[in-house]
Design an enzyme around this catalytic site. Structure first.
Site: not given
Ligand code: ADP
Ligand code: MG
Length: 555
Positions: A61, A94-95, A386
């Protein structure tokens, strides 16, 4: 006199100006993106992070990696904030957001070298981001809030490539069911979904309980394990005699007096329990403690009691059962009681917990996540978080996009077209923005062990031919229709990522002077002596950054 140079900064301060400042910030920002890049997508790898206490986190994550890394460089932190905003707003992506921010900086560096002014770049990036959002809005697919099957695909996409991978269909069902249960008209508060982690069993044993699970046991062995059609009381105080403020000393001169004193206490506790009996409570959750004597009386009355319940649990219980929290038992009335069809102490993975189920309005649910080890369960939890986020966002907005690099490829083509209509040097920035977005399909391909150039060329030609939902199937390497393949993500995951990444990149590019009160941690590469850890680049190119030194030391 007037010729003396005026010194306004303290001796310890460090100042970097002009191109040096820009280049330092760009390097720091890029290093952050580099650190998470290999985790992107279904075939992305995980990272093991060890903190200064030796605690280990294994995760895929993006935001978790960046938080655990304790990055200290101020410019790098601005990129970390991109991930944090993404996490708060949508929970997923997010990545991607960080990788896009890093690539925007990389492309900017090339243009700065060609003497394009940072302000022009910033202007072009902003224009491109606006246009990109428009294109995505137009391309979005509408999803009906009752379309459970579709929602499950969205939930599963968010868990692809994470620790939850092999049970993702089962978990996706639980996640969608959970979000639908707590949805209150248009308002969805995922805080009402309590995630309980249990070590033991397999991920497939995870389940959804419509109600609340409290990580406590009944307070006395003689109390019932189970209460059917239970009237539930929630007590915000304690079932104890308040200690006096002053240390009072009671001198007893004969045994009768002591007995009297104890009788008095017992009577008070008896009255407290009687108030609960009078209103008809079958179960009571107490925020504070319960006196031994009161426990005994409660057990005699067949009341199931739990002490020291967390206040967040009390709120969930109130919401689920419809009970009102009361401060003192003396004030309790029948109306304050809530209802649950079943309250029972059950064994979960060797741990006793109280299950409050069959509540009238299951506006509060618990997701029991199970897994073989603590690290596994933790990573499953992150994947599920998520997933909860994307389902919530989809129910709120009703709009999704195909994944697998499809939207980014579509945007790259659209923005290159748009660049022609943008005059001046901004045009170059818009083109750079278009190239930037292709970092997503390129990285998905790289991480899947595919040739990124081949994949990009294939993708572009499919899109050129009008197949604008085509994306990269990371498992087969084929270019397929992502919507048909069931790889779908909320529109907001993409728009938010573009927005935050652009804002952060623009903010960093506009800085031409960094004045630090002390020495800047990280950033420059000449502080390796105190890093003491893995060689530079040992952790995704983060060598020499603050924080990493500490990690190295713990290994
Ligand atoms: P993020 O933190 O950005 O969500 P992930 O590691 O979850 O990072 O990867 C998300 C990317 O993976 C998205 O671009 C998404 O479209 C893509 N993706 C998810 N599932 C698949 C799949 N089955 N095939 C190809 N790409 C996928
Ligand atoms: Mg994701």
């Amino acid at each position: 006199m007037g010729n003396q140079p005026l010194i306004v900064l303290s001796e310890d301060s460090q100042r970097t100006s002009g191109r040096d400042a820009q280049s330092m910030n760009i390097t720091a920002g890029k290093a952050v993106a580099e650190a998470v890049r290999t985790t992107l997508g279904p075939k992305g790898m995980d990272k093991m992070l060890v903190d200064s206490m030796g605690d280990v986190v294994v995760t895929n994550d993006g935001v978790t990696i960046l938080k655990e890394m304790e990055i200290e460089h101020p410019a790098a932190n601005m990129v970390v904030e991109v991930a944090e905003t993404q996490e708060d707003e949508v929970g997923d992506g997010t990545t991607s957001a960080v990788v896009v921010a890093g690539e925007l900086l990389q492309k900017a560096e090339d243009l700065l070298e060609q003497d394009i002014h940072a302000t022009t770049l910033a202007q072009g990036y902003r224009q491109a981001a606006e246009k990109a959002k428009e294109v995505l809005e137009d391309a979005a697919i509408e999803v009906d809030a009752d379309d459970t099957e579709y929602l499950e695909k969205i939930a599963a996409t968010a868990m692809t490539g994470k620790g939850a991978e092999n049970a993702k269909d089962h978990l996706a069902q639980l996640v969608v069911n959970a979000v639908q249960s707590v949805a209150d008209d248009d308002e969805i508060d995922t805080d009402n979904i309590k995630v309980e982690k249990v070590v033991g069993g397999t991920i497939d044993n995870s389940e959804l309980v419509e109600g609340v699970i409290i990580d406590k046991e009944r307070v006395h062995d003689n109390m019932p394990y189970f209460a059917e059609d239970a009237d539930v009381a929630l007590l915000d105080g304690a079932l104890e005699i308040k200690e006096t403020e002053i240390d009072a000393e009671v001198n007893v001169t004969d045994p009768d007096q002591l007995q009297q004193f104890l009788d008095q206490e017992e009577k008070q506790l008896r009255e407290m329990v009687d108030s609960l009996v009078d209103v008809g409570a079958d179960v009571v959750f107490v925020d504070g403690g319960i006196d031994d004597m009161a426990q005994h009386f409660l057990a005699q009355e067949g009341i199931l009691a739990v002490r020291r319940a967390k206040s967040s649990d009390m709120d969930k219980l109130a919401r689920a059962t419809g009970a009102t929290l009361v401060n003192s038992v003396d004030d309790i009335t029948e109306d304050d009681l809530g209802f649950a069809g079943s309250v029972a102490q059950k064994d979960v993975g060797g741990d006793q917990r109280i299950f409050v189920e069959d509540v009238e309005e299951a506006k509060s649910v618990s997701l029991i996540l199970r897994g073989g080890t603590e690290h596994v369960v933790d990573e499953v939890e992150r994947a599920v978080e998520d997933s909860l986020g994307v389902v919530r966002v989809t129910l709120e907005d009703g709009k999704v996009l195909p994944g697998g690099g499809a939207p980014e490829t579509k945007l790259a083509l659209a923005l290159r077209d748009y660049a022609d209509s943008v005059g001046g040097r901004e045009q170059l920035a818009v083109e750079a923005f278009a190239d930037t977005l292709e970092v997503i399909p390129r990285t998905l391909a790289e991480n899947a062990g595919l040739d990124p150039i081949d994949s990009l060329v294939d993708l572009r030609s499919k899109h050129d031919g009008g197949a604008t939902t085509s994306g990269l199937d990371a498992y087969t390497g084929d270019i397929v229709d992502m919507e048909e393949d069931g790889v779908v993500e909320p529109l907001r995951v993409k728009t938010q990522a573009i927005e935050s990444a652009t804002e952060a990149a623009v903010m960093l590019l506009r800085i031409d002077d960094v004045i630090a009160a002390g020495e800047l941690k990280g950033g420059s590469s000449d502080d390796d002596e105190d890093a003491g850890g893995p060689p530079a680049g040992g952790m995704g190119g983060m060598g020499g950054m603050g924080g990493m030194g500490g990690m190295g030391g713990a290994m």
